[in-house]
Scaffold this active site. Structure first.
Site, PDB file in Angstrom:
ATOM      1  CE  LYS A 118      -3.848   1.954   2.640  1.00  0.00           C
ATOM      2  NZ  LYS A 118      -4.931   1.619   3.873  1.00  0.00           N
TER       3      LYS A 118
ATOM      4  CB  SER B 107      -7.993   3.511   3.009  1.00  0.00           C
ATOM      5  OG  SER B 107      -7.150   3.162   3.921  1.00  0.00           O
TER       6      SER B 107
ATOM      7  CB  SER C 178      -8.281   0.589   5.833  1.00  0.00           C
ATOM      8  OG  SER C 178      -9.103   1.975   6.034  1.00  0.00           O
TER       9      SER C 178
END
Ligand SMILES: *[C@@H]1O[C@H](CO)[C@@H](O)[C@H](O)[C@H]1NC(C)=O
Ligand SMILES: *[C@@H]1O[C@H](CO)[C@@H](O)[C@H](O)[C@H]1NC(C)=O
Ligand SMILES: *[C@@H]1O[C@H](CO)[C@@H](O)[C@H](O)[C@H]1NC(C)=O
Ligand SMILES: *[C@@H]1O[C@H](CO)[C@@H](O)[C@H](O)[C@H]1NC(C)=O
Ligand SMILES: *[C@@H]1O[C@H](CO)[C@@H](O)[C@H](O)[C@H]1NC(C)=O
Length: 519
Positions: A114, A195, A219
């Protein structure tokens, strides 16, 4: 993107066909299959990286799962291949390039990170934002250091909800200024959630072997559920947050997203442990790490004897809906596999816990975010922005690129107005601790539960306020074919039993199917 042109044509063609001449199948390849392929000579790390780079080149214009690929990935793969050849010629059975704990476990395996997880290499670390583009970190994030020690290939950076969805209340819906709009590979018009959007999409669409995501509240669990992959949200502190663009050290955690429970567990084994740069939390949680690691809990009979609570307020799908039917079937399956399901449980103050705007979470997070983000920024060896105030100014100066009108930056503005952890913040933090202690923590102890089961990320706030772990596993596909997941959550340090439950559930249901679209 590295050019494929330098590689022999025959290698490229064979790899693109999905199965190579030695019978290795790239699509849906698990880490165990990859390791076997390396050992039996049917696969090289180079071939695997080429496969994923090609998938990214073809699918990313549509899915927007990846922000950057690592220009060094092929070189890292070639080095892993050379190391393997050398170790075979010395007659050693396994490579010992690791840290002694799961060392070498991911040797030659491509991992996507990420974009809020720092790497000190050619890749940028920006949390999806243009404001951080060009910033230079002093060192790899703690989890990245462990991945490299275990021999993993850093494939690139995954797209994400910009700033991990902590810029404005409405959120960015899988969008970032750097990565564009992430898409659900099963139903392009459906939400990919966030996210850790790109991490989940990339795992689902076979654009990486595995990925890392981060979670503050939902997330990992949400995008993993909606993209039909497995996500592990570890106990806070089990994995180091050093070098991760933060929201709050009280809730932030780094975890794996993969196509199978075993893949996610192999990555978990690699990234857990003490880190000087996140000392208090990783020290406190290190007592939860079992001798011998987590792989030992991949047991097909892992549901037998487990006490699984079904709390009220989560499975409220209309009678006759796909979700209603499928979840009921799954609960039956768990019973048939020997689990004891305890229904009709009330989590005290559940509606309060699920209301972050009014339960103190937002008060605490706003102040914690400003403090920890400014600390992250001040530790960079170079950055175009050095404070939250400068990021707000950057967004104001780049309203089109940063979609200021559509998304806004209200949370940033509220956070900028805070002045540290004062009496109201302290009270909010204590209140959250109490809600968790009197809520799920008390319920699980009183009813001697091993886990609670809930849909998707519906219980993420319940787990978040207590720093508690959760694992989500593919559960089904709704009317339009939109995936949904089932989440097993538990007390801090309950990863071993959650893994037993999740693995046994996965093995008996085998719900996951690769997305079938082909642009
Ligand atoms: C090597 O292992 C892979 C699985 O990783 C398998 O598909 C392949 O058939 C095996 N090849 C040989 C020669 O055993
Ligand atoms: C990182 O960002 C810079 C622009 O600041 C860009 O030139 C570079 O290509 C980026 N790195 C990668 C790996 O994309
Ligand atoms: C759904 O079915 C259950 C049992 O069959 C029934 O008790 C309940 O009232 C139904 N709910 C709705 C909304 O129809
Ligand atoms: C939680 O529930 C208890 C009992 O129902 C109640 O007394 C208390 O005020 C609630 N706490 C909060 C923070 O709402
Ligand atoms: C920030 O504080 C100023 C001054 O007290 C106030 O005018 C403004 O409305 C506040 N902004 C937000 C978003 O709370």
């Amino acid at each position: 993107m590295p050019s494929l042109r330098r590689l022999p044509v025959v290698v490229v063609l064979v790899v693109l066909a999905g199965v190579n001449a030695h019978g290795f199948r790239f699509e849906e390849a698990s880490i165990d299959a990859i390791r076997l392929g390396f050992r039996n000579g049917s696969l090289t790390s180079t071939a695997l990286v080429i496969f994923y780079l090609d998938r990214i080149a073809r699918l990313n214009p549509l899915l927007r799962a990846v922000i950057e690929v690592n220009p060094d990935a092929l070189r890292q793969a070639a080095r892993a291949d050379a190391e393997r050849r050398r170790s075979i010629s010395y007659g050693r059975r396994s490579l010992n390039t690791g840290n002694g704990k799961g060392g070498g476990l991911l040797h030659g395996v491509p991992v996507l990170l990420k974009d809020n997880i720092a790497t000190r290499d050619a890749l940028n670390t920006t949390a999806g934002s243009l404001a951080l583009l060009g910033s230079v970190v002093r060192r790899d994030a703690g989890v990245v250091r462990r991945l490299r020690l275990a021999g993993a290939v850093v494939l690139g950076k995954a797209n994400m909800d910009e700033w991990a969805n902590f810029r404005s209340l409405q959120g960015s819906g899988g969008w970032s200024a750097r990565g564009g709009q992430g898409k659900n590979p099963y139903v392009l018009s459906a939400s990919p959630c966030g996210s850790s959007t790109g991490s989940a999409i990339a795992a689902a669409a076979n654009m990486a072997a595995v990925a890392l995501g981060t979670e503050t509240d939902g997330s990992i669990l949400c995008p993993a559920s909606l993209n039909s992959v497995v996500g592990i949200k570890p106990t806070v502190g089990l994995t180091s947050r050093a070098g991760v663009v933060p929201i709050t050290p009280r809730q932030d955690t780094v975890g794996p997203i993969g196509r199978t429970v075993a893949d996610a567990v192999h990555v978990l084994d690699t990234i857990v442990g003490y880190d000087d740069r996140d000392a208090a939390a990783t020290m406190a949680a290190s007592r939860y790490i079992p001798n011998g690691g987590y792989t030992q809990f991949l047991k097909t009979d892992g549901l037998r004897g487990k006490r699984i609570g079904v709390p009220n307020g989560f499975f409220s799908y209309p009678n006759g809906s796909v979700q209603h039917m499928v979840y009921q079937q799954h609960l039956d399956t768990m019973r048939k596999q020997g689990a004891i399901l305890i229904e009709n449980l009330d989590i005290e103050n559940l509606s309060v816990i699920l209301d972050p705007l009014n339960n103190g979470q937002q008060v605490a997070l706003a102040a914690e975010f400003k403090l920890s983000l400014n600390a992250y920024l001040s530790d960079l060896s170079y950055s175009p922005v050095r404070s939250l105030a400068e990021i707000i100014a950057f967004n104001n100066a780049h309203p089109v690129e940063e979609k200021l009108e559509e998304i806004g930056q209200l949370i940033f503005l509220v956070a900028e107005n805070t002045t540290g952890i004062g009496a109201p913040e302290r009270a909010a933090i204590d209140g959250l601790k109490e809600l968790s202690a009197d809520g799920l923590e008390k319920l699980m102890r009183e009813r001697e539960l091993d886990a609670v089961v809930t849909p998707n990320a519906a219980a993420s706030a319940v787990l978040a306020v207590g720093g508690m772990p959760g694992i989500t596993v593919p559960a089904g596909y709704g009317d339009m074919g939109v995936p949904f997941g089932v989440c097993f959550g538990g007390l801090r340090g309950y990863e071993p039993r959650l893994i037993e439950i999740a693995y046994a559930f996965e093995q008996v249901t085998k719900v996951r199917k690769a997305p079938t679209f082909m642009p």
